[in-house]
Design a protein around this motif. Structure first.
Motif, PDB file in Angstrom:
ATOM      1  N   LEU A   1       0.839  -1.207   0.000  1.00 51.20           N
ATOM      2  CA  LEU A   1       0.000   0.000   0.000  1.00 51.20           C
ATOM      3  C   LEU A   1       0.870   1.252   0.000  1.00 51.20           C
ATOM      4  O   LEU A   1       1.813   1.362   0.796  1.00 51.20           O
ATOM      5  CB  LEU A   1      -0.901   0.006   1.240  1.00 51.20           C
ATOM      6  CG  LEU A   1      -2.108  -0.941   1.201  1.00 51.20           C
ATOM      7  CD1 LEU A   1      -2.704  -1.079   2.600  1.00 51.20           C
ATOM      8  CD2 LEU A   1      -3.165  -0.434   0.228  1.00 51.20           C
ATOM      9  N   LEU A   2       0.540   2.193  -0.835  1.00 48.87           N
ATOM     10  CA  LEU A   2       1.288   3.452  -0.915  1.00 48.87           C
ATOM     11  C   LEU A   2       1.289   4.173   0.431  1.00 48.87           C
ATOM     12  O   LEU A   2       2.284   4.766   0.809  1.00 48.87           O
ATOM     13  CB  LEU A   2       0.691   4.356  -2.001  1.00 48.87           C
ATOM     14  CG  LEU A   2       1.359   4.371  -3.374  1.00 48.87           C
ATOM     15  CD1 LEU A   2       2.725   5.008  -3.262  1.00 48.87           C
ATOM     16  CD2 LEU A   2       1.445   3.024  -4.012  1.00 48.87           C
ATOM     17  N   HIS A   3       0.197   4.089   1.154  1.00 49.32           N
ATOM     18  CA  HIS A   3       0.078   4.857   2.401  1.00 49.32           C
ATOM     19  C   HIS A   3       1.069   4.411   3.470  1.00 49.32           C
ATOM     20  O   HIS A   3       1.258   5.110   4.467  1.00 49.32           O
ATOM     21  CB  HIS A   3      -1.348   4.774   2.940  1.00 49.32           C
ATOM     22  CG  HIS A   3      -2.269   5.810   2.365  1.00 49.32           C
ATOM     23  ND1 HIS A   3      -2.801   5.717   1.097  1.00 49.32           N
ATOM     24  CD2 HIS A   3      -2.741   6.974   2.882  1.00 49.32           C
ATOM     25  CE1 HIS A   3      -3.548   6.775   0.850  1.00 49.32           C
ATOM     26  NE2 HIS A   3      -3.544   7.555   1.917  1.00 49.32           N
ATOM     27  N   GLY A   4       1.706   3.262   3.243  1.00 54.67           N
ATOM     28  CA  GLY A   4       2.720   2.811   4.215  1.00 54.67           C
ATOM     29  C   GLY A   4       4.058   2.589   3.570  1.00 54.67           C
ATOM     30  O   GLY A   4       4.934   1.931   4.148  1.00 54.67           O
ATOM     31  N   ASN A   5       4.237   3.154   2.386  1.00 53.98           N
ATOM     32  CA  ASN A   5       5.429   2.827   1.603  1.00 53.98           C
ATOM     33  C   ASN A   5       6.551   3.830   1.838  1.00 53.98           C
ATOM     34  O   ASN A   5       6.653   4.860   1.165  1.00 53.98           O
ATOM     35  CB  ASN A   5       5.063   2.789   0.106  1.00 53.98           C
ATOM     36  CG  ASN A   5       6.092   2.027  -0.706  1.00 53.98           C
ATOM     37  OD1 ASN A   5       7.276   2.299  -0.582  1.00 53.98           O
ATOM     38  ND2 ASN A   5       5.636   1.073  -1.509  1.00 53.98           N
TER      39      ASN A   5
ATOM     40  N   ASN B   1      -6.226   3.673   7.018  1.00 56.78           N
ATOM     41  CA  ASN B   1      -6.943   2.643   7.784  1.00 56.78           C
ATOM     42  C   ASN B   1      -6.655   1.222   7.312  1.00 56.78           C
ATOM     43  O   ASN B   1      -6.700   0.277   8.091  1.00 56.78           O
ATOM     44  CB  ASN B   1      -8.459   2.890   7.720  1.00 56.78           C
ATOM     45  CG  ASN B   1      -8.871   4.189   8.404  1.00 56.78           C
ATOM     46  OD1 ASN B   1      -8.007   5.021   8.716  1.00 56.78           O
ATOM     47  ND2 ASN B   1     -10.155   4.386   8.612  1.00 56.78           N
ATOM     48  N   ALA B   2      -6.328   1.086   6.025  1.00 59.08           N
ATOM     49  CA  ALA B   2      -6.176  -0.269   5.464  1.00 59.08           C
ATOM     50  C   ALA B   2      -4.808  -0.880   5.777  1.00 59.08           C
ATOM     51  O   ALA B   2      -4.563  -2.056   5.516  1.00 59.08           O
ATOM     52  CB  ALA B   2      -6.371  -0.221   3.953  1.00 59.08           C
ATOM     53  N   LEU B   3      -3.928  -0.077   6.368  1.00 59.11           N
ATOM     54  CA  LEU B   3      -2.539  -0.530   6.489  1.00 59.11           C
ATOM     55  C   LEU B   3      -2.406  -1.809   7.309  1.00 59.11           C
ATOM     56  O   LEU B   3      -1.580  -2.675   7.008  1.00 59.11           O
ATOM     57  CB  LEU B   3      -1.678   0.587   7.085  1.00 59.11           C
ATOM     58  CG  LEU B   3      -1.385   1.747   6.129  1.00 59.11           C
ATOM     59  CD1 LEU B   3      -0.708   2.908   6.857  1.00 59.11           C
ATOM     60  CD2 LEU B   3      -0.501   1.270   4.977  1.00 59.11           C
TER      61      LEU B   3
ATOM     62  N   SER C   1      -1.048   0.966  14.972  1.00 59.22           N
ATOM     63  CA  SER C   1      -0.045   0.556  13.965  1.00 59.22           C
ATOM     64  C   SER C   1      -0.288   1.272  12.640  1.00 59.22           C
ATOM     65  O   SER C   1       0.660   1.642  11.957  1.00 59.22           O
ATOM     66  CB  SER C   1      -0.073  -0.959  13.767  1.00 59.22           C
ATOM     67  OG  SER C   1      -1.275  -1.343  13.120  1.00 59.22           O
ATOM     68  N   ASP C   2      -1.555   1.500  12.270  1.00 63.14           N
ATOM     69  CA  ASP C   2      -1.842   2.283  11.050  1.00 63.14           C
ATOM     70  C   ASP C   2      -1.161   3.641  11.147  1.00 63.14           C
ATOM     71  O   ASP C   2      -0.463   4.089  10.242  1.00 63.14           O
ATOM     72  CB  ASP C   2      -3.346   2.522  10.884  1.00 63.14           C
ATOM     73  CG  ASP C   2      -4.123   1.276  10.521  1.00 63.14           C
ATOM     74  OD1 ASP C   2      -5.324   1.214  10.874  1.00 63.14           O
ATOM     75  OD2 ASP C   2      -3.537   0.368   9.905  1.00 63.14           O
TER      76      ASP C   2
ATOM     77  N   LEU D   1      -5.230   8.482  19.929  1.00 67.71           N
ATOM     78  CA  LEU D   1      -4.327   7.446  19.414  1.00 67.71           C
ATOM     79  C   LEU D   1      -2.949   8.034  19.102  1.00 67.71           C
ATOM     80  O   LEU D   1      -1.916   7.449  19.430  1.00 67.71           O
ATOM     81  CB  LEU D   1      -4.943   6.854  18.144  1.00 67.71           C
ATOM     82  CG  LEU D   1      -4.498   5.468  17.720  1.00 67.71           C
ATOM     83  CD1 LEU D   1      -4.718   4.452  18.817  1.00 67.71           C
ATOM     84  CD2 LEU D   1      -5.221   5.055  16.448  1.00 67.71           C
ATOM     85  N   LEU D   2      -2.954   9.208  18.482  1.00 68.08           N
ATOM     86  CA  LEU D   2      -1.672   9.856  18.167  1.00 68.08           C
ATOM     87  C   LEU D   2      -0.875  10.104  19.457  1.00 68.08           C
ATOM     88  O   LEU D   2       0.320   9.831  19.526  1.00 68.08           O
ATOM     89  CB  LEU D   2      -1.923  11.172  17.436  1.00 68.08           C
ATOM     90  CG  LEU D   2      -2.106  11.102  15.924  1.00 68.08           C
ATOM     91  CD1 LEU D   2      -2.715  12.392  15.388  1.00 68.08           C
ATOM     92  CD2 LEU D   2      -0.778  10.816  15.237  1.00 68.08           C
ATOM     93  N   MET D   3      -1.569  10.571  20.503  1.00 72.74           N
ATOM     94  CA  MET D   3      -0.889  10.814  21.783  1.00 72.74           C
ATOM     95  C   MET D   3      -0.295   9.515  22.308  1.00 72.74           C
ATOM     96  O   MET D   3       0.859   9.453  22.762  1.00 72.74           O
ATOM     97  CB  MET D   3      -1.886  11.386  22.795  1.00 72.74           C
ATOM     98  CG  MET D   3      -2.328  12.811  22.509  1.00 72.74           C
ATOM     99  SD  MET D   3      -0.944  13.983  22.648  1.00 72.74           S
ATOM    100  CE  MET D   3      -0.721  13.986  24.450  1.00 72.74           C
TER     101      MET D   3
END
Ligand code: GLC
Length: 587
Positions: free
Chosen positions: A253-257, A283-285, A294-295, A319-321
């Motif tokens: 996936l590009l979003h995690g590449n 979300n799909a990561l 983990s996403d 979640l970010l925190m």
């Protein structure tokens, strides 16, 4: 805004780098993480949350508009959000983005230009510049300072539902659309700029089977040769943001590449703007629905700077925190993302001029903008057949029969991303239908009869059959094998009825992609491809009656059969019905 004074970041004459550094130093981790989140306005269930969660960006996704949907209500809305943001401790202004992909298409009454597939047929950099400048004015009048355009996709398989958002199958056409960056931003990003977005990085138009958000299975050399060039040009033009593609490259996936985002985009290509995810794109990561720690960690560490959440902002903030506290995202990465975002906000002059430029409102859908859109329509039309020079039509004494639902539907000629995400049918926006354009240009010297169902052609001198597709956007528009990529049943019936009359026939195709019309072509004396021309349908009549001669060239190879797809110029055994770059002129 609070009583902070004489601080470097508040000093307009200070270098941007100094302002960014000064502000970053003052920010808490909460304020930094808030800058990395983007929410669609529809999901902000308490406007005070803009301050509570230190949110840095809002968007209007497809169809996300205030009620009533007019320029003043937009400007009041964006300015109201802005005032909340400016009331926070550091007073960091919002960056508001919208999908203005063929005009300010979320605004009712905006000028609606042809979609990119038609602009690829026109292939006119000067026209792109003028369209970009006109669009930027209409957006700015209503408050947003960021558009998620241009789409630089190179559509290699016309089954893809976003084929019409691409300029065509060859990267050279996407380079023309990339000129929109300078048209929107200027030579550099200044307080006069509209921030552009090069999207969707990278290879969105190259997926196997033309599946939207699918997998682009290519060796790196081909990915770089076909899909990367328009992003290189956009970066050279100073594009301020780049949106990541939902698709994958060879299964990743590009979003995690991290290789394509950090190493190639930010490293090798030196992109110094910020990278924004697509809508819920992270979300799909992890393979599960919704977003997870983990996403978030994977996406941000891979190089995404701003997360288009776009809905559950309280959960995302928490979640970010949590992820930062766990060390899964480094402080350096957070600071790098925030610096990239703040740099654009300072360059855009948002700290000094955060509000809508309401003085520009009279230019929305102005006569000049509508004339530009009509000229763009004329330039985008491609003449593929013209037996016995049936076209151009004489300007007097003709009995003209017009048929087909797409002749009388502004919604269909505008296509998706028009007022709503998926677009609609009928008089959805102000403008000129193709039928009204024919009536206007033919005038009283001719008679024009219309029957959507095609009944009644006999006795006329010429028939104009307007067929094609109904609107769609993204995956809704995928036409996956074994779909024949042909006309729908209603259009086939209309074409048959008119063919049976024996009246000389001009076919006009209104669609977001090439369609398989090989069988019908035999019954058509002339064929004009209008793509998705937008709201100024009069431009079609201009060409039919030679107010303008056709100059458009095919941005796609035109298939004989659905089995030929994908078929692209340069393929071995290349045998399309009409070749890439083909287009007739009037003799
Ligand atoms: C959509 C599209 C993207 C658009 C974004 C915001 O899903 O993929 O092109 O800019 O979300 O609407």
């Amino acid at each position: 805004m609070n009583n902070v004074t004489n601080l470097i970041y508040r000093e307009p004459s200070a270098p941007v780098a100094d302002r960014v550094a000064d502000l970053l130093e003052r920010m808490t981790i909460e304020e930094k993480l808030g800058q990395m989140m983007q929410i669609d306005r529809r999901y902000l269930h308490d406007e005070a949350h803009l301050a509570t969660f230190h949110l840095g960006s809002l968007l209007s996704g497809g169809g996300s508009a205030p009620e009533p949907n007019d320029a003043k209500t937009w400007a009041d809305m964006v300015d109201r959000f802005q005032r909340v943001a400016l009331s926070t401790r550091l007073g960091i202004p919002l960056l508001y983005g919208t999908d203005a992909v063929h005009g300010h298409n979320n605004l009712y009454g905006a000028t609606i230009f042809p979609h990119n597939i038609g602009l690829g047929a026109a292939n006119d950099p000067e026209l792109m510049r003028q369209i970009g400048e006109a669009t930027a004015v209409e957006i700015r009048a209503t408050g947003p300072r960021w558009t998620f355009a241009p789409c630089l996709a190179v559509a290699r398989n016309e089954r893809w539902g976003r084929t019409y958002e691409s300029a065509g199958e060859h990267p050279a056409l996407a380079l023309t659309v990339a000129k929109l960056v300078t048209a929107l931003q200027g030579e550099t990003i200044t307080p006069a700029s509209m921030l552009a977005t090069a999207k969707h990085y990278v290879g969105d138009g190259g997926t196997t089977g033309g599946v939207d958000q699918g997998d682009t299975e290519l060796p790196e050399e081909e990915l770089r040769a076909i899909h990367l060039p328009p992003f290189v040009d956009a970066i050279a033009a100073g594009v301020g943001s780049i949106m990541v593609s939902y698709s994958s490259w060879n299964g990743a996936l590009l979003h995690g590449n991290a290789y394509l985002l950090n190493d190639l985009l930010k490293g090798e290509l030196g992109f110094d703007g910020f990278v924004v995810s697509d809508w819920a794109g992270i979300n799909a990561l992890d393979g599960d629905p919704g977003f997870s720690a983990s996403d978030v960690a994977t996406a941000v560490e891979a190089g995404i700077d701003m997360i288009m959440v776009p809905e559950l902002y309280e959960e995302m903030f928490a979640l970010l925190m949590q992820v930062v506290a766990s060390g899964a995202i480094s402080q350096e990465r957070i600071d790098d993302a925030v610096v990239r975002i703040l740099r654009k906000k300072f360059e855009l002059g948002l700290f000094e001029n955060p509000f809508a430029d309401r003085a520009l409102a009279p230019e929305i859908n102005s006569a000049a903008h509508r004339a530009l859109a009509r000229r763009a329509v004329r330039s985008s039309l491609v003449l593929l057949k013209n037996e016995q020079s049936l076209l151009p039509l004489a300007k007097d004494g003709l009995k003209i029969f017009v048929a087909g639902e797409n002749a009388d539907s502004l919604g269909h000629q505008c296509g998706g991303w028009t007022l709503t995400w998926q677009g609609g049918s009928g008089p959805t926006v102000p403008g000129t239908s193709i039928l009204d354009g024919i009536r206007e240009v033919a005038g009283s010297a001719n008679t024009v009869d219309f029957a959507a169902d095609g009944v009644g052609a006999d006795g006329h001198d010429v028939a104009i059959v307007v067929v094609g597709e109904e609107p769609y956007a993204e995956f809704s528009g995928d036409r996956r094998a074994p779909d024949t990529l042909g006309l729908g049943d209603d259009d086939l019936r209309v074409a048959e009825r008119v063919a049976a009359s024996g009246v000389p026939t001009v076919a006009v195709l209104v669609s977001g992609r090439p369609l398989v019309i090989t069988e019908q072509l035999a019954h058509w004396d002339a064929l004009v491809i209008a793509w998705l021309p937008g709201a100024e349908g009069g431009g079609v009549a201009d060409v039919l009656f030679e107010e303008a001669t056709p100059t458009g060239k095919l941005p796609h190879s035109w298939p004989r059969t659905a089995e030929q797809v994908p078929i692209n110029v340069g393929d071995a055994d290349y045998d399309p019905l009409f070749a890439f770059g083909f287009g007739l002129a009037y003799e």
